[in-house]
Scaffold this motif. Structure first.
Motif, PDB file in Angstrom:
ATOM      1  N   ASP A  70       0.818  -1.214   0.000  1.00 35.30           N
ATOM      2  CA  ASP A  70       0.000   0.000   0.000  1.00 35.30           C
ATOM      3  C   ASP A  70       0.850   1.261   0.000  1.00 35.30           C
ATOM      4  O   ASP A  70       0.577   2.207   0.744  1.00 35.30           O
ATOM      5  CB  ASP A  70      -0.936   0.016   1.218  1.00 35.30           C
ATOM      6  CG  ASP A  70      -2.038  -1.022   1.084  1.00 35.30           C
ATOM      7  OD1 ASP A  70      -2.560  -1.457   2.113  1.00 35.30           O
ATOM      8  OD2 ASP A  70      -2.346  -1.391  -0.053  1.00 35.30           O
ATOM      9  N   LYS A  71       1.878   1.279  -0.810  1.00 31.72           N
ATOM     10  CA  LYS A  71       2.733   2.452  -0.869  1.00 31.72           C
ATOM     11  C   LYS A  71       2.688   3.092  -2.249  1.00 31.72           C
ATOM     12  O   LYS A  71       2.550   2.423  -3.256  1.00 31.72           O
ATOM     13  CB  LYS A  71       4.196   2.071  -0.556  1.00 31.72           C
ATOM     14  CG  LYS A  71       4.411   1.534   0.854  1.00 31.72           C
ATOM     15  CD  LYS A  71       4.098   2.570   1.899  1.00 31.72           C
ATOM     16  CE  LYS A  71       4.379   2.018   3.293  1.00 31.72           C
ATOM     17  NZ  LYS A  71       3.976   2.984   4.348  1.00 31.72           N
ATOM     18  N   VAL A  72       2.823   4.408  -2.258  1.00 29.83           N
ATOM     19  CA  VAL A  72       2.926   5.166  -3.503  1.00 29.83           C
ATOM     20  C   VAL A  72       4.211   5.982  -3.429  1.00 29.83           C
ATOM     21  O   VAL A  72       4.412   6.715  -2.476  1.00 29.83           O
ATOM     22  CB  VAL A  72       1.725   6.112  -3.693  1.00 29.83           C
ATOM     23  CG1 VAL A  72       1.918   6.976  -4.935  1.00 29.83           C
ATOM     24  CG2 VAL A  72       0.438   5.320  -3.774  1.00 29.83           C
ATOM     25  N   PHE A  97       6.869   8.510  -5.643  1.00 28.36           N
ATOM     26  CA  PHE A  97       7.162   9.289  -6.843  1.00 28.36           C
ATOM     27  C   PHE A  97       8.663   9.288  -7.123  1.00 28.36           C
ATOM     28  O   PHE A  97       9.479   9.326  -6.199  1.00 28.36           O
ATOM     29  CB  PHE A  97       6.703  10.735  -6.666  1.00 28.36           C
ATOM     30  CG  PHE A  97       5.286  10.969  -7.074  1.00 28.36           C
ATOM     31  CD1 PHE A  97       4.249  10.597  -6.238  1.00 28.36           C
ATOM     32  CD2 PHE A  97       4.993  11.549  -8.290  1.00 28.36           C
ATOM     33  CE1 PHE A  97       2.937  10.816  -6.613  1.00 28.36           C
ATOM     34  CE2 PHE A  97       3.680  11.769  -8.670  1.00 28.36           C
ATOM     35  CZ  PHE A  97       2.655  11.396  -7.830  1.00 28.36           C
ATOM     36  N   PHE A 141      -6.466   9.949  -3.422  1.00 20.81           N
ATOM     37  CA  PHE A 141      -5.093  10.219  -3.003  1.00 20.81           C
ATOM     38  C   PHE A 141      -4.926  11.716  -2.732  1.00 20.81           C
ATOM     39  O   PHE A 141      -5.508  12.550  -3.415  1.00 20.81           O
ATOM     40  CB  PHE A 141      -4.107   9.829  -4.107  1.00 20.81           C
ATOM     41  CG  PHE A 141      -4.220   8.405  -4.574  1.00 20.81           C
ATOM     42  CD1 PHE A 141      -5.220   8.020  -5.458  1.00 20.81           C
ATOM     43  CD2 PHE A 141      -3.318   7.458  -4.145  1.00 20.81           C
ATOM     44  CE1 PHE A 141      -5.325   6.713  -5.905  1.00 20.81           C
ATOM     45  CE2 PHE A 141      -3.405   6.147  -4.589  1.00 20.81           C
ATOM     46  CZ  PHE A 141      -4.412   5.772  -5.466  1.00 20.81           C
ATOM     47  N   PHE A 189       3.794  12.246  -1.803  1.00 25.58           N
ATOM     48  CA  PHE A 189       2.566  11.549  -1.459  1.00 25.58           C
ATOM     49  C   PHE A 189       2.242  11.824   0.006  1.00 25.58           C
ATOM     50  O   PHE A 189       3.119  11.782   0.866  1.00 25.58           O
ATOM     51  CB  PHE A 189       2.753  10.057  -1.698  1.00 25.58           C
ATOM     52  CG  PHE A 189       1.710   9.185  -1.067  1.00 25.58           C
ATOM     53  CD1 PHE A 189       1.984   8.482   0.094  1.00 25.58           C
ATOM     54  CD2 PHE A 189       0.451   9.086  -1.626  1.00 25.58           C
ATOM     55  CE1 PHE A 189       1.025   7.676   0.675  1.00 25.58           C
ATOM     56  CE2 PHE A 189      -0.516   8.279  -1.046  1.00 25.58           C
ATOM     57  CZ  PHE A 189      -0.228   7.569   0.105  1.00 25.58           C
ATOM     58  N   TYR A 228      -3.800   8.160   1.326  1.00 28.59           N
ATOM     59  CA  TYR A 228      -4.850   7.766   0.407  1.00 28.59           C
ATOM     60  C   TYR A 228      -5.911   6.927   1.109  1.00 28.59           C
ATOM     61  O   TYR A 228      -5.673   6.353   2.169  1.00 28.59           O
ATOM     62  CB  TYR A 228      -4.290   7.071  -0.832  1.00 28.59           C
ATOM     63  CG  TYR A 228      -4.159   5.572  -0.769  1.00 28.59           C
ATOM     64  CD1 TYR A 228      -3.003   4.981  -0.286  1.00 28.59           C
ATOM     65  CD2 TYR A 228      -5.166   4.752  -1.268  1.00 28.59           C
ATOM     66  CE1 TYR A 228      -2.863   3.614  -0.261  1.00 28.59           C
ATOM     67  CE2 TYR A 228      -5.035   3.382  -1.253  1.00 28.59           C
ATOM     68  CZ  TYR A 228      -3.878   2.811  -0.754  1.00 28.59           C
ATOM     69  OH  TYR A 228      -3.740   1.455  -0.736  1.00 28.59           O
ATOM     70  N   ARG A 250      -9.166   4.064   0.431  1.00 25.55           N
ATOM     71  CA  ARG A 250      -9.789   3.094  -0.458  1.00 25.55           C
ATOM     72  C   ARG A 250     -11.159   2.796   0.125  1.00 25.55           C
ATOM     73  O   ARG A 250     -11.267   2.364   1.270  1.00 25.55           O
ATOM     74  CB  ARG A 250      -8.964   1.818  -0.572  1.00 25.55           C
ATOM     75  CG  ARG A 250      -9.535   0.790  -1.526  1.00 25.55           C
ATOM     76  CD  ARG A 250      -8.819  -0.527  -1.403  1.00 25.55           C
ATOM     77  NE  ARG A 250      -7.454  -0.428  -1.903  1.00 25.55           N
ATOM     78  CZ  ARG A 250      -6.477  -1.295  -1.565  1.00 25.55           C
ATOM     79  NH1 ARG A 250      -6.715  -2.260  -0.725  1.00 25.55           N
ATOM     80  NH2 ARG A 250      -5.269  -1.161  -2.074  1.00 25.55           N
ATOM     81  N   ILE A 258      -5.893   4.141   4.255  1.00 27.51           N
ATOM     82  CA  ILE A 258      -5.030   2.984   4.054  1.00 27.51           C
ATOM     83  C   ILE A 258      -3.576   3.287   4.416  1.00 27.51           C
ATOM     84  O   ILE A 258      -2.933   2.530   5.117  1.00 27.51           O
ATOM     85  CB  ILE A 258      -5.096   2.494   2.599  1.00 27.51           C
ATOM     86  CG1 ILE A 258      -6.537   2.151   2.211  1.00 27.51           C
ATOM     87  CG2 ILE A 258      -4.171   1.303   2.393  1.00 27.51           C
ATOM     88  CD1 ILE A 258      -7.153   1.029   3.025  1.00 27.51           C
ATOM     89  N   ASP A 259      -3.085   4.385   3.913  1.00 33.66           N
ATOM     90  CA  ASP A 259      -1.676   4.696   4.105  1.00 33.66           C
ATOM     91  C   ASP A 259      -1.529   6.194   4.286  1.00 33.66           C
ATOM     92  O   ASP A 259      -1.828   6.951   3.370  1.00 33.66           O
ATOM     93  CB  ASP A 259      -0.872   4.216   2.898  1.00 33.66           C
ATOM     94  CG  ASP A 259       0.603   4.617   2.988  1.00 33.66           C
ATOM     95  OD1 ASP A 259       1.295   4.528   1.957  1.00 33.66           O
ATOM     96  OD2 ASP A 259       1.060   5.024   4.071  1.00 33.66           O
ATOM     97  N   SER A 318       1.428   7.444   5.505  1.00 35.46           N
ATOM     98  CA  SER A 318       2.846   7.526   5.857  1.00 35.46           C
ATOM     99  C   SER A 318       3.495   8.828   5.398  1.00 35.46           C
ATOM    100  O   SER A 318       4.529   9.223   5.913  1.00 35.46           O
ATOM    101  CB  SER A 318       3.603   6.340   5.255  1.00 35.46           C
ATOM    102  OG  SER A 318       3.468   6.327   3.851  1.00 35.46           O
TER     103      SER A 318
END
Lengths: 108, 114
Positions: free
Chosen positions: A94-96, A98, B33, B45, B48, B50, B55-56, B58
């Motif tokens: 669950d990471k995004v 860039f 997001f 980031f 976000y 869902r 969810i995240d 971080s």
């Protein structure tokens, strides 16, 4: 942690030339998306994997294999100038993340 | 389809004030997001959701920042006691699902903290 590295950091082209932008990351995934941003403009999704569906510029294509993805811009135009980002998403963590971006300048 | 809507487009606050940013995702998109962009840090980031569940987060600064999604039609990003270093363009994006589909971005909210 995960790292997404892009190269080159900046690139200058003459109109009509092709360019290949590189993206490398620390884990193997096929969930990579490329974004494009003009100076002061909004982010535009260029494609996503799987499917390689272009939604903006029609003369770009992407290839992702292993820990590497590349974006090819064909027959560049001055309107292609801007910054290109590679973005990695990993549902299992669950990471995004860039990438650092490639700043492209296309001269007439 | 109006795309992702963000309001306000520009917001100016004084140091120490609160700022609330709004995002309306594309109808039917389950993932929302939040990102921010500055000249110094580039694109970051933040968090976000869902199906409205966080969810995240971080990427969120631990203090002063919070995000919520009370229903499927909007999400908010709240910054308490804003500081000059919070000045940035805050971007909201939505996608059909996380990691499976393209993210569609809103126009962003430019926050300036004096």
């Amino acid at each position: 942690g995960q790292q997404v590295q892009q190269s080159p950091a900046s690139l200058v082209l003459q109109e009509g030339e092709n360019a290949e932008l590189q993206c490398s990351f620390s884990i193997s995934t096929n969930q990579v998306q490329w974004f494009y941003q003009r100076p002061g403009g909004r982010l535009i999704g260029l494609s996503y994997i799987p499917g390689m569906k272009p939604t903006g510029k029609q003369t770009s294509s992407t290839v992702t294999k292993g820990r590497h993805s590349s974006l090819t811009i064909s027959s560049s135009q001055t309107t292609d100038s801007g910054t290109y980002f590679c973005v990695l998403s990993t549902p299992n963590t669950d990471k995004v993340v860039f990438g650092t971006g490639t700043r492209l300048q296309v001269s007439p | 389809n109006a795309g992702v809507i963000q309001t306000p487009r520009h917001k100016v606050t004084g140091k120490g004030q609160e700022a609330t940013l709004w995002c309306e995702p594309i109808s039917g998109h389950s993932a929302v997001f939040w990102y921010r962009q500055t000249i110094v840090q580039g694109l970051e980031f933040l968090t976000y959701f869902r199906n409205q569940a966080p969810i995240d987060d971080s990427g969120m600064p631990k203090e002063r920042f919070s995000a919520q999604m009370p229903n499927q039609s909007h999400s908010t990003l709240k910054i308490q006691s804003t500081q000059p270093q919070d000045s940035a363009v805050y971007l909201c994006a939505s996608s059909l699902d996380f990691g499976e589909a393209e993210q569609f971005f809103g126009p962003g909210t430019r926050l300036t903290v004096l």
